[in-house]
Design an enzyme around this catalytic site. Structure first.
Site, PDB file in Angstrom:
ATOM      1  N   TYR A 247      43.102  41.075  34.339  1.00 47.65           N
ATOM      2  CA  TYR A 247      42.846  42.535  34.596  1.00 47.65           C
ATOM      3  C   TYR A 247      43.000  43.377  35.881  1.00 47.65           C
ATOM      4  CZ  TYR A 247      40.749  47.183  34.059  1.00 47.65           C
ATOM      5  OH  TYR A 247      40.516  48.744  34.357  1.00 47.65           O
TER       6      TYR A 247
ATOM      7  N   HIS B 227      39.702  47.508  42.827  1.00 43.36           N
ATOM      8  CA  HIS B 227      38.723  46.537  41.720  1.00 43.36           C
ATOM      9  C   HIS B 227      38.633  45.162  42.732  1.00 43.36           C
ATOM     10  CE1 HIS B 227      39.241  48.462  37.803  1.00 43.36           C
ATOM     11  NE2 HIS B 227      40.314  48.901  38.351  1.00 43.36           N
TER      12      HIS B 227
ATOM     13  N   GLN C  91      46.319  45.828  37.937  1.00 41.01           N
ATOM     14  CA  GLN C  91      45.968  46.894  38.290  1.00 41.01           C
ATOM     15  C   GLN C  91      46.970  47.566  39.164  1.00 41.01           C
ATOM     16  OE1 GLN C  91      43.201  49.142  37.466  1.00 41.01           O
ATOM     17  NE2 GLN C  91      43.440  47.669  35.961  1.00 41.01           N
TER      18      GLN C  91
ATOM     19  N   HIS D  18      41.650  53.906  43.653  1.00 40.44           N
ATOM     20  CA  HIS D  18      40.451  52.907  43.681  1.00 40.44           C
ATOM     21  C   HIS D  18      40.719  51.579  43.804  1.00 40.44           C
ATOM     22  CE1 HIS D  18      42.448  53.039  39.526  1.00 40.44           C
ATOM     23  NE2 HIS D  18      41.822  51.660  39.422  1.00 40.44           N
TER      24      HIS D  18
END
Length: 134
Positions: free
Chosen positions: A126, A63, A130, A61
């Site tokens: 944050y 972000h 990742q 994934h």
């Protein structure tokens, strides 16, 4: 206070956190693929009044933190990006096709959050973290 942006009719500060997941959570995203997906995002985003502020990935994934204008139709942008990037990334990296069952690269769903009262630095940190396994 965040930096305010403006256009002819409004002043705003609209930050979003978008999470896009690979179909079947296949582990196909490496640094090279992430960089290319980011380039595609940056190529499409200005057409929708969007600016990428932060980007990072894990193996299945991505972000993205971005700013948008009040007139931006976010779902149209996200669908346009997912469609275009899916086509291009599979063409440029044929190995991806071997790891997916069908033609789709991205999961149909996505997670889009407004940043609300959370400080941008917390979200930025944050996203930066990742994929880092400490």
């Amino acid at each position: 206070m965040r930096d305010l942006q403006h256009n002819a009719h409004s002043v705003f500060s609209m930050y979003y956190h978008l999470v896009l997941v690979v179909k079947y959570r296949r582990k196909v995203i490496n640094n090279e693929i992430s960089d290319r997906l980011h380039e595609m995002f940056d190529a499409i985003a200005p057409n929708y009044g969007i600016v990428c502020e932060e980007w990072n990935h894990d193996v299945d994934h991505v972000h993205i933190m971005f700013t948008a204008q009040p007139k931006t139709e976010l779902s149209k942008f996200i669908n346009a990006y997912k469609s275009a990037s899916s086509r291009r990334i599979k063409k440029e990296f044929p190995i991806i096709r071997q790891k997916l069952w069908k033609e789709y690269f991205w999961n149909q769903s996505f997670c889009l959050l407004t940043t609300g009262d959370v400080p941008i630095n917390v979200i930025r940190k944050y996203i930066e973290d990742q994929g880092n396994k400490n």
